[in-house]
Design a protein around this motif. Structure first.
Motif, PDB file in Angstrom:
ATOM      1  N   ALA A 150       0.749  -1.163  -0.047  1.00 37.78           N
ATOM      2  CA  ALA A 150       0.007   0.078  -0.085  1.00 37.78           C
ATOM      3  C   ALA A 150       0.776   1.166   0.040  1.00 37.78           C
ATOM      4  O   ALA A 150       0.400   2.297  -0.691  1.00 37.78           O
ATOM      5  N   VAL A 151       1.903   1.493   0.919  1.00 35.94           N
ATOM      6  CA  VAL A 151       2.773   2.188   0.837  1.00 35.94           C
ATOM      7  C   VAL A 151       3.615   2.705  -0.662  1.00 35.94           C
ATOM      8  O   VAL A 151       3.641   3.696  -1.017  1.00 35.94           O
ATOM      9  N   MET A 152       3.944   1.646  -0.846  1.00 34.57           N
ATOM     10  CA  MET A 152       4.750   1.671  -2.004  1.00 34.57           C
ATOM     11  C   MET A 152       3.677   1.988  -3.372  1.00 34.57           C
ATOM     12  O   MET A 152       4.308   2.954  -4.312  1.00 34.57           O
ATOM     13  N   THR A 153       2.603   1.699  -3.554  1.00 37.28           N
ATOM     14  CA  THR A 153       1.948   1.980  -4.548  1.00 37.28           C
ATOM     15  C   THR A 153       1.206   3.478  -4.098  1.00 37.28           C
ATOM     16  O   THR A 153       1.246   4.140  -5.392  1.00 37.28           O
ATOM     17  N   LEU A 154       0.855   3.860  -3.199  1.00 37.87           N
ATOM     18  CA  LEU A 154       0.550   5.335  -2.935  1.00 37.87           C
ATOM     19  C   LEU A 154       1.866   6.346  -3.438  1.00 37.87           C
ATOM     20  O   LEU A 154       1.683   7.418  -3.894  1.00 37.87           O
ATOM     21  N   GLU A 155       3.066   5.896  -2.731  1.00 33.30           N
ATOM     22  CA  GLU A 155       4.056   6.706  -3.248  1.00 33.30           C
ATOM     23  C   GLU A 155       4.421   6.828  -4.779  1.00 33.30           C
ATOM     24  O   GLU A 155       4.719   7.983  -5.328  1.00 33.30           O
ATOM     25  N   MET A 156       4.305   6.007  -5.569  1.00 27.41           N
ATOM     26  CA  MET A 156       4.257   5.930  -7.051  1.00 27.41           C
ATOM     27  C   MET A 156       3.342   6.649  -7.418  1.00 27.41           C
ATOM     28  O   MET A 156       3.506   7.487  -8.657  1.00 27.41           O
ATOM     29  N   MET A 157       2.127   6.928  -6.852  1.00 21.17           N
ATOM     30  CA  MET A 157       1.155   7.675  -7.521  1.00 21.17           C
ATOM     31  C   MET A 157       1.295   9.073  -7.000  1.00 21.17           C
ATOM     32  O   MET A 157       0.694  10.062  -7.492  1.00 21.17           O
ATOM     33  N   GLY A 158       2.201   9.367  -6.320  1.00 19.83           N
ATOM     34  CA  GLY A 158       2.451  10.770  -5.614  1.00 19.83           C
ATOM     35  C   GLY A 158       1.695  11.100  -4.494  1.00 19.83           C
ATOM     36  O   GLY A 158       1.596  12.238  -4.125  1.00 19.83           O
ATOM     37  N   MET A 159       1.019  10.102  -3.889  1.00 16.93           N
ATOM     38  CA  MET A 159      -0.202  10.294  -2.922  1.00 16.93           C
ATOM     39  C   MET A 159       0.647  10.227  -1.612  1.00 16.93           C
ATOM     40  O   MET A 159       1.683   9.517  -1.214  1.00 16.93           O
ATOM     41  N   PRO A 160       0.235  10.963  -0.455  1.00 17.41           N
ATOM     42  CA  PRO A 160       0.877  10.799   0.684  1.00 17.41           C
ATOM     43  C   PRO A 160       0.671   9.342   1.259  1.00 17.41           C
ATOM     44  O   PRO A 160      -0.253   8.687   1.283  1.00 17.41           O
ATOM     45  N   SER A 161       1.759   8.876   1.498  1.00 18.72           N
ATOM     46  CA  SER A 161       1.994   7.413   1.764  1.00 18.72           C
ATOM     47  C   SER A 161       1.330   6.969   3.354  1.00 18.72           C
ATOM     48  O   SER A 161       1.252   5.876   3.797  1.00 18.72           O
ATOM     49  N   GLU A 162       1.461   7.984   4.125  1.00 16.74           N
ATOM     50  CA  GLU A 162       1.196   7.615   5.462  1.00 16.74           C
ATOM     51  C   GLU A 162      -0.420   7.681   5.782  1.00 16.74           C
ATOM     52  O   GLU A 162      -0.969   7.175   6.910  1.00 16.74           O
ATOM     53  N   ASN A 163      -1.215   7.710   4.565  1.00 18.34           N
ATOM     54  CA  ASN A 163      -2.437   7.379   4.406  1.00 18.34           C
ATOM     55  C   ASN A 163      -2.987   6.217   3.981  1.00 18.34           C
ATOM     56  O   ASN A 163      -4.054   5.696   3.579  1.00 18.34           O
ATOM     57  N   TRP A 164      -1.925   5.164   4.118  1.00 21.81           N
ATOM     58  CA  TRP A 164      -1.928   3.792   3.382  1.00 21.81           C
ATOM     59  C   TRP A 164      -3.311   3.070   3.855  1.00 21.81           C
ATOM     60  O   TRP A 164      -3.895   2.283   3.340  1.00 21.81           O
ATOM     61  N   ARG A 165      -3.479   3.289   5.157  1.00 25.28           N
ATOM     62  CA  ARG A 165      -4.553   2.199   5.876  1.00 25.28           C
ATOM     63  C   ARG A 165      -5.917   2.626   5.190  1.00 25.28           C
ATOM     64  O   ARG A 165      -6.603   1.858   5.080  1.00 25.28           O
ATOM     65  N   TYR A 166      -6.072   4.095   4.976  1.00 27.41           N
ATOM     66  CA  TYR A 166      -7.439   4.555   4.482  1.00 27.41           C
ATOM     67  C   TYR A 166      -7.773   3.816   3.330  1.00 27.41           C
ATOM     68  O   TYR A 166      -9.023   3.331   3.109  1.00 27.41           O
ATOM     69  N   TYR A 167      -6.839   3.599   2.160  1.00 26.03           N
ATOM     70  CA  TYR A 167      -7.054   3.046   0.998  1.00 26.03           C
ATOM     71  C   TYR A 167      -7.068   1.515   1.256  1.00 26.03           C
ATOM     72  O   TYR A 167      -7.582   0.737   0.529  1.00 26.03           O
ATOM     73  N   ALA A 168      -6.161   0.808   1.975  1.00 27.96           N
ATOM     74  CA  ALA A 168      -5.811  -0.437   1.980  1.00 27.96           C
ATOM     75  C   ALA A 168      -7.148  -1.060   2.724  1.00 27.96           C
ATOM     76  O   ALA A 168      -7.377  -2.218   2.413  1.00 27.96           O
ATOM     77  N   ASP A 169      -7.515  -0.544   3.792  1.00 28.71           N
ATOM     78  CA  ASP A 169      -8.635  -1.036   4.433  1.00 28.71           C
ATOM     79  C   ASP A 169      -9.915  -1.163   3.609  1.00 28.71           C
ATOM     80  O   ASP A 169     -10.691  -2.089   3.637  1.00 28.71           O
ATOM     81  N   PHE A 170     -10.129  -0.242   2.670  1.00 31.80           N
ATOM     82  CA  PHE A 170     -11.269  -0.158   1.817  1.00 31.80           C
ATOM     83  C   PHE A 170     -11.083  -1.385   0.851  1.00 31.80           C
ATOM     84  O   PHE A 170     -11.962  -2.231   0.630  1.00 31.80           O
ATOM     85  N   PHE A 171     -10.040  -1.656   0.104  1.00 31.03           N
ATOM     86  CA  PHE A 171      -9.820  -2.508  -0.810  1.00 31.03           C
ATOM     87  C   PHE A 171      -9.870  -4.015  -0.384  1.00 31.03           C
ATOM     88  O   PHE A 171     -10.326  -5.114  -0.827  1.00 31.03           O
ATOM     89  N   HIS A 172      -8.948  -4.079   0.827  1.00 32.93           N
ATOM     90  CA  HIS A 172      -9.017  -5.475   1.542  1.00 32.93           C
ATOM     91  C   HIS A 172     -10.408  -5.728   2.079  1.00 32.93           C
ATOM     92  O   HIS A 172     -10.837  -7.093   1.756  1.00 32.93           O
ATOM     93  N   ALA A 173     -11.366  -4.789   2.462  1.00 32.08           N
ATOM     94  CA  ALA A 173     -12.711  -5.202   3.058  1.00 32.08           C
ATOM     95  C   ALA A 173     -13.714  -5.511   1.758  1.00 32.08           C
ATOM     96  O   ALA A 173     -14.223  -6.575   1.800  1.00 32.08           O
ATOM     97  N   THR A 174     -13.435  -5.007   0.736  1.00 34.46           N
ATOM     98  CA  THR A 174     -14.206  -5.252  -0.472  1.00 34.46           C
ATOM     99  C   THR A 174     -13.861  -6.703  -0.854  1.00 34.46           C
ATOM    100  O   THR A 174     -14.890  -7.284  -1.566  1.00 34.46           O
ATOM    101  N   SER A 175     -12.999  -7.319  -0.577  1.00 35.98           N
ATOM    102  CA  SER A 175     -12.538  -8.711  -0.961  1.00 35.98           C
ATOM    103  C   SER A 175     -12.663  -9.665   0.122  1.00 35.98           C
ATOM    104  O   SER A 175     -12.883 -10.770   0.126  1.00 35.98           O
TER     105      SER A 175
END
Length: 416
Positions: A150-175
Motif C-alpha cells: 500500500a505504501v509503495m503504491t501510493l508513493e508511485m502515484m504521488g499520494m501521501p503514503s502515511e494514508n495507506w490504511r485508508y485505502y488498504a482497508d477499503f480495498f481489503h474489505a471489499t474482498s
C-alpha cells in the motif's frame, strides 16, 4: 462433449468448491455454456484461456453501460456486473486508448524502474517488521503484507503514503467480507468519498504536475484526447486497487504455504535463490486475480465450441494454472519448478502492467520474513482466507507467533 450447464458460479457452495468444480469442467468440457445470468461461456483449460487472453481483438475488455452495435459488454467485475460500477481504466479499455495508456504507465513499471526502487522497498518492509518484531506476535496480513504494498503504491502515484490504511482497508474489505457482513457495508459507505478524493487529487495534479505516475496520466493524450477527470479517477482506482490487494494476497498465501510446509520453508531459508521460483509457483497455484470476463466481437471457435458475436466469456486463470495438461504435478506447490508458464499475470496486450513490481515486492517481503522471523507459527484457528470471492483469492487475517527479535532501526518511511 458435455451438455450445457445451469450453474450459479457465484453461489457460496460453488465458490467454496470451485477448484474441484473447475477440474470437473476441465475434464468433461473445458469450454462450456452456462445458462445462468442470461447465458455465458465458462473457460477452464490452459490452452483456451490463453487463446482468449492473447486475442484482444476478438475478446473485448472494455465495458460500455449501453450496448454497442448489439454487443452488451460486461467487463472485469464478473457476471452479473455490480450495478453503478464505473469503468475501470487499464483493465476495461481496448485499442489505441489502451495502447496509449500503457505507454504512459510502462516507464514506471518496467524492471529497471522497479529495481531502482529496491532500497525504498527494503526500508518500508524493514520498518513494518520493526514495528512487530519485539512483541513476538502479529497478524502477517494486517501488520505486514497489507501496508508494504500500500505504501509503495501510493508513493508511485504521488499520494501521501502515511494514508495507506485508508485505502488498504477499503480495498481489503471489499474482498474480505461476504455481502451480508456489516464490515463490508461500512467500507462501501466510503466509496463515493474516496472516489471524490481521487478526483480532487486529479485536479490538484493538473494544476501542480510532478514526476509521479498520476501527473503522467493527467498530462497524457489517450486516443487523441486528454483524459477527463472521470477517466483519470477510473485509472487511479484500478491502479491503487491492483497495487494494494493483489501483492498482499500473493505474499499472504506464500507465507501461509511456507508456514504450513516447514520442509519447503527450510529449503528457502537455506537457499535464498529458490525464493524467485517459489514466488512464480505461488503465482501459478494461488493466482491472486482468479478470473475475468470478456465479450466476443465476432464469431469464433474456442475449445471446439462455437462462440457467437456478443457472447460473454468467463475465463479462470486459476483453473488454467492448475491444468494437468499444462503442468506436471499441477495440484501441488513445487517451489523449485523450473519451467513455469503460468497465466497469473495474463497474456497479450492486457498482461498485468505491474507484474515486475509484484514479483520484486513479493520476493523481497518473503525473504525479509524468512530472515527476521523465520520460526513464525500460524494460528490456524485464527487464519481466515477470503470467503465467496471468484475475482480475488487472498487472506483476511493470519495471526502468527515467533521468537522476538531486535529492531533493525530503519528510519520511518513517512515524511514528518
Amino acid at each position: 462433449m458435455s451438455d450445457d450447464i445451469d450453474v450459479d458460479h457465484q453461489d457460496a457452495d460453488f465458490v467454496a468448491h470451485r477448484h474441484q468444480r473447475y477440474a470437473e469442467l476441465r475434464e468433461t468440457c473445458p469450454v462450456v455454456h452456462n445458462a445462468a445470468y442470461g447465458g455465458f461461456w465458462m473457460v477452464t483449460d490452459y490452452d483456451s484461456v490463453a487463446q482468449v487472453a492473447r486475442d484482444n481483438e476478438t475478446f473485448a475488455h472494455r465495458y460500455d453501460p449501453e450496448p454497442q452495435e448489439g454487443i452488451a459488454y460486461r467487463g472485469i467485475c464478473g457476471i452479473p456486473r455490480a450495478p453503478n460500477l464505473p469503468r475501470m481504466g487499464v483493465s476495461e479499455i481496448d485499442g489505441r486508448e489502451h495502447a496509449d495508456l500503457r505507454r504512459v504507465i510502462n516507464p514506471f513499471m518496467v524492471t529497471k524502474a522497479v529495481e531502482a526502487n529496491r532500497d525504498r522497498m527494503a526500508q518500508v518492509s524493514g520498518w513494518f517488521l520493526d514495528e512487530v518484531i519485539e512483541s513476538g506476535a502479529c497478524d502477517l496480513v494486517d501488520d505486514y503484507a497489507t501496508p508494504v504494498p500500500a505504501v509503495m503504491t501510493l508513493e508511485m502515484m504521488g499520494m501521501p503514503s502515511e494514508n495507506w490504511r485508508y485505502y488498504a482497508d477499503f480495498f481489503h474489505a471489499t474482498s474480505s467480507f461476504t455481502k451480508d457482513d456489516p464490515r463490508l457495508h461500512a467500507a462501501l459507505a466510503n466509496w463515493s468519498t474516496m472516489w471524490e478524493e481521487l478526483a480532487d487529487y486529479t485536479r490538484y495534479r493538473r494544476a501542480n504536475p510532478s514526476s509521479d505516475l498520476t501527473s503522467a496520466i493527467v498530462g497524457s493524450v489517450l486516443d487523441g484526447s486528454v483524459p477527463t477527470d472521470e477517466q483519470v479517477v477510473g485509472i487511479l482506482w484500478n491502479l491503487v486497487a491492483g497495487g494494494i490487494d493483489t501483492t498482499t494476497s500473493l505474499v499472504s498465501w506464500g507465507l501461509h504455504y511456507l508456514g504450513t510446509h516447514p520442509a519447503d520453508r527450510q529449503r528457502l531459508i537455506d537457499d535464498r535463490a529458490l525464493i524467485v521460483s517459489a514466488v512464480e509457483e505461488f503465482l501459478r497455484f494461488y493466482s491472486p486475480s482468479e478470473s475475468l470476463t470478456r465479450t466476443a466481437t465476432r464469431d469464433v471457435e474456442l475449445g471446439g465450441r462455437q462462440i457467437k458475436r456478443g457472447d460473454v466469456v468467463f475465463i479462470s486463470w486459476v483453473a488454467a494454472n492448475r491444468d494437468p495438461n499444462a503442468f506436471e504435478r499441477a495440484g501441488e506447490v513445487v517451489v523449485d519448478r523450473e519451467v513455469n508458464k503460468h497465466l497469473a499475470f495474463g497474456l497479450g496486450g492486457h498482461r498485468c502492467v505491474g507484474s515486475s513490481i509484484a514479483r520484486l515486492q513479493s520476493e523481497l517481503m518473503i525473504a525479509d520474513v524468512l530472515d527476521r522471523i523465520p520460526d513464525y507459527q500460524i494460528d490456524l484457528d485464527g487464519f481466515q482466507p477470503y470467503p465467496g470471492n471468484l475475482l480475488m483469492t487472498g487472506v483476511v487475517t493470519m495471526p502468527v507467533t515467533f521468537s522476538p527479535g531486535e529492531r533493525c532501526g530503519v528510519a520511518a518511511p513517512f515524511a514528518d
